[in-house]
Design a protein around this motif. Structure first.
Motif, PDB file in Angstrom:
ATOM      1  N   ASP A  68       0.902  -1.143   0.138  1.00 61.45           N
ATOM      2  CA  ASP A  68       0.086   0.081  -0.017  1.00 61.45           C
ATOM      3  C   ASP A  68       0.843   1.280   0.107  1.00 61.45           C
ATOM      4  OD1 ASP A  68      -2.312  -1.499  -0.025  1.00 61.45           O
ATOM      5  OD2 ASP A  68      -2.587  -1.361   2.204  1.00 61.45           O
ATOM      6  N   GLN A  69       1.784   1.204   0.977  1.00 59.12           N
ATOM      7  CA  GLN A  69       2.801   2.508   0.835  1.00 59.12           C
ATOM      8  C   GLN A  69       3.485   2.618  -0.350  1.00 59.12           C
ATOM      9  OE1 GLN A  69       5.322   1.853   4.122  1.00 59.12           O
ATOM     10  NE2 GLN A  69       4.062   2.370   5.692  1.00 59.12           N
ATOM     11  N   ARG A  70       3.984   1.647  -0.803  1.00 62.19           N
ATOM     12  CA  ARG A  70       4.673   1.700  -2.465  1.00 62.19           C
ATOM     13  C   ARG A  70       3.768   1.885  -3.401  1.00 62.19           C
ATOM     14  NH1 ARG A  70       6.109  -3.847  -5.091  1.00 62.19           N
ATOM     15  NH2 ARG A  70       3.756  -3.530  -5.488  1.00 62.19           N
ATOM     16  N   ASP A  71       2.582   1.600  -3.448  1.00 65.59           N
ATOM     17  CA  ASP A  71       1.507   2.014  -4.520  1.00 65.59           C
ATOM     18  C   ASP A  71       1.235   3.336  -4.184  1.00 65.59           C
ATOM     19  OD1 ASP A  71       1.496  -0.377  -5.547  1.00 65.59           O
ATOM     20  OD2 ASP A  71      -0.467  -1.080  -4.481  1.00 65.59           O
ATOM     21  N   GLU A  72       1.263   4.192  -2.927  1.00 68.00           N
ATOM     22  CA  GLU A  72       0.896   5.352  -2.548  1.00 68.00           C
ATOM     23  C   GLU A  72       2.002   6.386  -2.994  1.00 68.00           C
ATOM     24  OE1 GLU A  72       0.396   8.083   1.447  1.00 68.00           O
ATOM     25  OE2 GLU A  72      -0.468   6.119   1.293  1.00 68.00           O
ATOM     26  N   VAL A  73       3.272   5.836  -2.921  1.00 68.93           N
ATOM     27  CA  VAL A  73       4.492   6.677  -3.374  1.00 68.93           C
ATOM     28  C   VAL A  73       4.456   6.695  -4.938  1.00 68.93           C
ATOM     29  CG1 VAL A  73       6.898   6.542  -3.619  1.00 68.93           C
ATOM     30  CG2 VAL A  73       5.879   5.962  -1.465  1.00 68.93           C
ATOM     31  N   TRP A  74       4.057   5.591  -5.612  1.00 71.82           N
ATOM     32  CA  TRP A  74       3.916   5.672  -6.912  1.00 71.82           C
ATOM     33  C   TRP A  74       2.877   6.253  -7.632  1.00 71.82           C
ATOM     34  CZ3 TRP A  74       8.467   4.728  -8.567  1.00 71.82           C
ATOM     35  CH2 TRP A  74       9.140   3.485  -8.160  1.00 71.82           C
ATOM     36  N   GLU A  75       1.917   6.572  -6.961  1.00 74.21           N
ATOM     37  CA  GLU A  75       0.654   7.397  -7.143  1.00 74.21           C
ATOM     38  C   GLU A  75       1.018   8.992  -7.086  1.00 74.21           C
ATOM     39  OE1 GLU A  75      -2.503   9.082  -8.694  1.00 74.21           O
ATOM     40  OE2 GLU A  75      -2.054   6.787  -8.755  1.00 74.21           O
ATOM     41  N   LYS A  76       1.912   9.229  -5.934  1.00 77.85           N
ATOM     42  CA  LYS A  76       2.431  10.442  -5.795  1.00 77.85           C
ATOM     43  C   LYS A  76       3.228  10.824  -6.863  1.00 77.85           C
ATOM     44  CE  LYS A  76       1.627  10.951  -0.662  1.00 77.85           C
ATOM     45  NZ  LYS A  76       2.162  11.018   0.797  1.00 77.85           N
ATOM     46  N   LEU A  77       4.125   9.992  -7.225  1.00 80.71           N
ATOM     47  CA  LEU A  77       5.181  10.181  -8.493  1.00 80.71           C
ATOM     48  C   LEU A  77       4.456  10.560  -9.681  1.00 80.71           C
ATOM     49  CD1 LEU A  77       8.136  10.205  -9.185  1.00 80.71           C
ATOM     50  CD2 LEU A  77       8.091   7.864  -9.454  1.00 80.71           C
ATOM     51  N   ARG A  78       3.341   9.741  -9.964  1.00 83.12           N
ATOM     52  CA  ARG A  78       2.716   9.890 -11.149  1.00 83.12           C
ATOM     53  C   ARG A  78       2.156  11.491 -11.002  1.00 83.12           C
ATOM     54  NH1 ARG A  78       0.791   4.314 -10.598  1.00 83.12           N
ATOM     55  NH2 ARG A  78       1.971   3.025 -12.268  1.00 83.12           N
ATOM     56  N   ARG A  79       1.558  11.869 -10.148  1.00 85.95           N
ATOM     57  CA  ARG A  79       0.778  13.118  -9.696  1.00 85.95           C
ATOM     58  C   ARG A  79       1.822  14.286  -9.891  1.00 85.95           C
ATOM     59  NH1 ARG A  79      -1.964  13.086  -4.623  1.00 85.95           N
ATOM     60  NH2 ARG A  79      -1.617  11.007  -4.394  1.00 85.95           N
TER      61      ARG A  79
END
Length: 113
Positions: free
Chosen positions: A48-59
């Protein structure tokens, strides 16, 4: 008039390439299995944390692309305004020269060359 040194050149292609590179990296990173000896809850939490980081990176990357597009738009407006100002200056100079020529003819004199 316009100072060409103040004109910033943006390379949209580099942003597009960077976006593709990040997406490829994200795809590779999501294929890696995250395993710990602590249990399934830790694994889920890390995923979940990794997915959250990747989502922030995409944003952040989307914001970066938007900012670059806005900068290019502002640059175009700046150059357009600068050229319009230059055009007006040349038109005024031409009008002044025509007025000077008319005055020289009218009074039979020669002022400045």
């Amino acid at each position: 008039m316009c100072n060409t040194r103040t004109v910033f050149r943006m390379n949209a292609h580099s942003t597009a390439v960077a976006t593709i590179d990040i997406e490829l990296d994200l795809d590779i990173a999501t294929d890696i299995d995250v395993t710990t000896e602590s249990g399934d809850e830790d694994v889920d939490s890390e995923v979940d944390q990794r997915d959250e980081v990747w989502e922030k990176l995409r944003r952040l990357q989307a914001d970066h692309v938007w900012i670059r597009e806005e900068l290019m738009h502002l640059q175009r407006r700046m150059v357009t305004q600068c050229l319009a100002r230059q055009r007006r200056a040349y038109q005024i100079m031409k009008q002044m020269q025509q007025l000077l020529c008319r005055l020289q003819v009218k009074y039979g004199r020669t002022w400045g060359q």
